[in-house]
Design a protein around this motif. Structure first.
Motif, PDB file in Angstrom:
ATOM      1  N   HIS A  38     -45.894 -41.233 -25.792  1.00 42.51           N
ATOM      2  CA  HIS A  38     -45.547 -39.909 -26.018  1.00 42.51           C
ATOM      3  C   HIS A  38     -45.335 -39.913 -27.689  1.00 42.51           C
ATOM      4  O   HIS A  38     -44.715 -38.754 -28.298  1.00 42.51           O
ATOM      5  N   CYS A  39     -45.257 -41.031 -28.379  1.00 35.90           N
ATOM      6  CA  CYS A  39     -44.874 -41.372 -29.756  1.00 35.90           C
ATOM      7  C   CYS A  39     -45.924 -40.839 -30.584  1.00 35.90           C
ATOM      8  O   CYS A  39     -47.175 -41.245 -30.701  1.00 35.90           O
ATOM      9  N   ALA A  40     -45.726 -39.904 -31.461  1.00 32.56           N
ATOM     10  CA  ALA A  40     -46.743 -39.496 -32.699  1.00 32.56           C
ATOM     11  C   ALA A  40     -46.635 -40.097 -33.888  1.00 32.56           C
ATOM     12  O   ALA A  40     -45.352 -40.312 -34.260  1.00 32.56           O
ATOM     13  N   ILE A  41     -47.441 -40.546 -34.529  1.00 33.97           N
ATOM     14  CA  ILE A  41     -47.566 -41.268 -35.789  1.00 33.97           C
ATOM     15  C   ILE A  41     -48.114 -40.369 -37.009  1.00 33.97           C
ATOM     16  O   ILE A  41     -49.301 -40.047 -36.645  1.00 33.97           O
ATOM     17  N   GLY A  42     -47.378 -40.096 -37.969  1.00 34.29           N
ATOM     18  CA  GLY A  42     -47.824 -39.017 -39.089  1.00 34.29           C
ATOM     19  C   GLY A  42     -47.686 -39.521 -40.503  1.00 34.29           C
ATOM     20  O   GLY A  42     -47.410 -40.735 -40.563  1.00 34.29           O
ATOM     21  N   LEU A  43     -48.126 -38.977 -41.383  1.00 31.91           N
ATOM     22  CA  LEU A  43     -48.303 -39.233 -42.828  1.00 31.91           C
ATOM     23  C   LEU A  43     -47.137 -38.685 -43.305  1.00 31.91           C
ATOM     24  O   LEU A  43     -46.803 -37.524 -43.263  1.00 31.91           O
ATOM     25  N   HIS A  44     -46.298 -39.549 -43.935  1.00 32.17           N
ATOM     26  CA  HIS A  44     -45.339 -39.054 -44.936  1.00 32.17           C
ATOM     27  C   HIS A  44     -45.715 -38.855 -46.295  1.00 32.17           C
ATOM     28  O   HIS A  44     -45.630 -39.813 -47.119  1.00 32.17           O
ATOM     29  N   ALA A  45     -46.575 -37.689 -46.656  1.00 36.18           N
ATOM     30  CA  ALA A  45     -47.007 -37.404 -47.955  1.00 36.18           C
ATOM     31  C   ALA A  45     -45.841 -37.580 -49.017  1.00 36.18           C
ATOM     32  O   ALA A  45     -44.552 -37.159 -48.924  1.00 36.18           O
ATOM     33  N   THR A  46     -46.267 -38.487 -49.975  1.00 34.73           N
ATOM     34  CA  THR A  46     -45.364 -38.788 -50.989  1.00 34.73           C
ATOM     35  C   THR A  46     -45.776 -38.342 -52.560  1.00 34.73           C
ATOM     36  O   THR A  46     -46.749 -38.832 -52.816  1.00 34.73           O
ATOM     37  N   LEU A  47     -44.705 -37.619 -53.157  1.00 38.13           N
ATOM     38  CA  LEU A  47     -45.256 -37.027 -54.282  1.00 38.13           C
ATOM     39  C   LEU A  47     -44.228 -37.171 -55.585  1.00 38.13           C
ATOM     40  O   LEU A  47     -43.985 -36.800 -56.569  1.00 38.13           O
TER      41      LEU A  47
ATOM     42  N   PHE B 128     -49.732 -35.754 -37.486  1.00 33.79           N
ATOM     43  CA  PHE B 128     -48.857 -34.837 -38.174  1.00 33.79           C
ATOM     44  C   PHE B 128     -48.838 -35.289 -39.598  1.00 33.79           C
ATOM     45  O   PHE B 128     -49.031 -36.323 -39.871  1.00 33.79           O
ATOM     46  N   VAL B 129     -48.588 -34.258 -40.392  1.00 32.68           N
ATOM     47  CA  VAL B 129     -48.179 -34.553 -41.647  1.00 32.68           C
ATOM     48  C   VAL B 129     -46.758 -33.890 -42.203  1.00 32.68           C
ATOM     49  O   VAL B 129     -46.755 -32.702 -42.115  1.00 32.68           O
ATOM     50  N   ASP B 130     -45.887 -34.616 -42.973  1.00 31.37           N
ATOM     51  CA  ASP B 130     -44.811 -34.004 -43.448  1.00 31.37           C
ATOM     52  C   ASP B 130     -44.800 -34.749 -44.779  1.00 31.37           C
ATOM     53  O   ASP B 130     -45.562 -34.984 -45.445  1.00 31.37           O
ATOM     54  N   GLY B 131     -43.599 -34.371 -45.439  1.00 27.73           N
ATOM     55  CA  GLY B 131     -43.472 -34.752 -47.080  1.00 27.73           C
ATOM     56  C   GLY B 131     -42.123 -35.623 -47.324  1.00 27.73           C
ATOM     57  O   GLY B 131     -41.285 -35.065 -46.855  1.00 27.73           O
TER      58      GLY B 131
ATOM     59  N   LYS C  25     -55.971 -29.674 -43.908  1.00 30.55           N
ATOM     60  CA  LYS C  25     -56.966 -28.656 -43.262  1.00 30.55           C
ATOM     61  C   LYS C  25     -58.509 -29.494 -43.516  1.00 30.55           C
ATOM     62  O   LYS C  25     -59.180 -29.628 -42.510  1.00 30.55           O
ATOM     63  N   GLU C  26     -58.676 -30.054 -44.526  1.00 29.42           N
ATOM     64  CA  GLU C  26     -59.857 -30.924 -44.872  1.00 29.42           C
ATOM     65  C   GLU C  26     -59.972 -32.050 -44.196  1.00 29.42           C
ATOM     66  O   GLU C  26     -60.933 -32.461 -43.537  1.00 29.42           O
ATOM     67  N   ALA C  27     -58.945 -33.022 -44.097  1.00 26.68           N
ATOM     68  CA  ALA C  27     -59.151 -34.310 -43.713  1.00 26.68           C
ATOM     69  C   ALA C  27     -58.191 -34.628 -42.490  1.00 26.68           C
ATOM     70  O   ALA C  27     -58.556 -35.848 -41.648  1.00 26.68           O
ATOM     71  N   ALA C  28     -57.392 -33.834 -41.813  1.00 22.10           N
ATOM     72  CA  ALA C  28     -56.679 -33.965 -40.683  1.00 22.10           C
ATOM     73  C   ALA C  28     -56.605 -32.583 -39.992  1.00 22.10           C
ATOM     74  O   ALA C  28     -55.470 -31.939 -39.869  1.00 22.10           O
ATOM     75  N   PRO C  29     -57.813 -32.030 -39.667  1.00 27.71           N
ATOM     76  CA  PRO C  29     -57.718 -30.469 -39.157  1.00 27.71           C
ATOM     77  C   PRO C  29     -57.059 -30.616 -37.952  1.00 27.71           C
ATOM     78  O   PRO C  29     -56.629 -29.489 -37.584  1.00 27.71           O
ATOM     79  N   ALA C  30     -56.813 -31.632 -37.127  1.00 24.88           N
ATOM     80  CA  ALA C  30     -56.088 -31.411 -35.772  1.00 24.88           C
ATOM     81  C   ALA C  30     -54.734 -31.592 -35.749  1.00 24.88           C
ATOM     82  O   ALA C  30     -53.999 -31.457 -34.896  1.00 24.88           O
ATOM     83  N   ALA C  31     -54.161 -32.066 -36.961  1.00 24.46           N
ATOM     84  CA  ALA C  31     -52.685 -32.366 -37.319  1.00 24.46           C
ATOM     85  C   ALA C  31     -52.010 -31.146 -37.269  1.00 24.46           C
ATOM     86  O   ALA C  31     -52.306 -30.132 -38.019  1.00 24.46           O
ATOM     87  N   TRP C  32     -50.778 -31.167 -36.973  1.00 25.98           N
ATOM     88  CA  TRP C  32     -49.610 -30.049 -37.165  1.00 25.98           C
ATOM     89  C   TRP C  32     -48.835 -30.669 -38.327  1.00 25.98           C
ATOM     90  O   TRP C  32     -48.845 -31.741 -39.070  1.00 25.98           O
ATOM     91  N   VAL C  33     -48.290 -29.403 -39.180  1.00 30.19           N
ATOM     92  CA  VAL C  33     -47.529 -30.085 -40.382  1.00 30.19           C
ATOM     93  C   VAL C  33     -46.131 -29.655 -40.028  1.00 30.19           C
ATOM     94  O   VAL C  33     -45.711 -28.977 -39.068  1.00 30.19           O
TER      95      VAL C  33
END
Length: 281
Positions: A65-74, A134-137, A156-164
């Motif tokens: 049940h563990c999801a792994i997402g991108l922690h977008a860093t800016l 998923f993708v967060d920040g 939307k372009e690179a991970a269209p199935a992800a939630w944010v």
């Protein structure tokens, strides 16, 4: 609370995997114990590479049940992956107050931000062999003006199935006052949710986990507040970690990470979940 109601499944997400080895170890430990069901990965962090990714994939494989997402860093003190990213400060991203201010004043280049986020999404896919769940920040930069549209286009372009991840709470107005940091996230998230809905990108219905780390409050008390009223699919953010020299050199949030880990690893945490009729599985 209705005692006959089924448990609500929420996300408990540990941010900053890849920031430092001590953070990575703490997150993997909690996933292995079933005390987390999501973590977001910094592909520009100081402790990300094949071995750290393999170790995370191994514990996650035993936690279906563990999801792994991108922690977008800016934001500083990290560096962009794209060569011509601007604005920067000494080759680093801007500190988050400067990035927020620049966004509010419409001084950012959304196209440049989108290219950087696409590069980070590509780096995640290269490391993990797939797009993020998923993708967060980092420091909630995905919610900032001008950043949010670029962020949603890149996802939307690179991970269209992800939630944010959005950062707004779901509480009566009276319950929203008295926490300045969370109130700012409520305001920023209102526009983010509208844009995500328009783009057809799913997001968590509610958020909790923001607090003043510098005051080192009792995390057990805070977690009880975070879980109160959290709906099905809501998300609680956390920052467990073990302090090491890398962490101390990169982030002001240090010893409080160990307090978070200690509580989440304790027997008190499952008891709190049960009392609130919340599950992570």
């Amino acid at each position: 609370m209705n005692d006959d109601a089924p448990p609500r499944r929420i996300w408990l997400c540990a941010d900053d995997y890849g920031l430092a080895e001590g953070v990575n170890r703490a997150i993997r430990d909690l996933i292995s114990r079933g005390r987390l069901n999501a973590t977001s990965v910094m592909v520009v962090g100081a402790a990300i590479g094949r071995s750290e990714v393999a170790a995370l994939q191994e514990v996650a494989a035993n936690s279906p049940h563990c999801a792994i997402g991108l922690h977008a860093t800016l934001t500083a003190p990290f560096r962009p992956l794209t060569m011509h990213f601007r604005p920067t400060d000494g080759g680093l991203f801007l500190p988050f107050p400067n990035l927020l201010r620049s966004g509010l004043l419409r001084r950012l280049d959304p196209e440049m931000i989108e290219y950087e986020l696409l590069a980070q999404l590509a780096a995640f896919k290269e490391l993990f062999g797939r797009a993020p769940d998923f993708v967060d920040g980092h420091q909630h930069a995905q919610l900032f003006p001008q950043v949010r549209d670029a962020f949603l286009r890149a996802v939307k372009e690179a991970a269209p199935a992800a939630w944010v991840r959005q950062g707004g709470r779901l509480k009566p107005l009276a319950g929203l006052l008295g926490a300045p940091k969370a109130l700012v996230l409520d305001v920023l998230s209102a526009q983010f949710r509208k844009r995500a809905a328009r783009a057809g990108t799913p997001f968590n219905p509610a958020f909790a986990g923001a607090y003043d780390f510098s005051k080192e409050p009792d995390f057990a008390v805070l977690m009880g507040e975070f879980l109160s009223g959290m709906p099905e699919g809501g998300l609680v953010m956390c920052h467990p970690g073990f302090v090491d020299e890398t962490l101390k050199g990169l982030d002001p949030l240090t010893t409080q990470r160990e307090a978070e880990h200690a509580y989440l690893a304790s027997d008190r945490f499952p008891a709190l979940l049960a009392a609130n009729k919340v599950t992570l599985s």
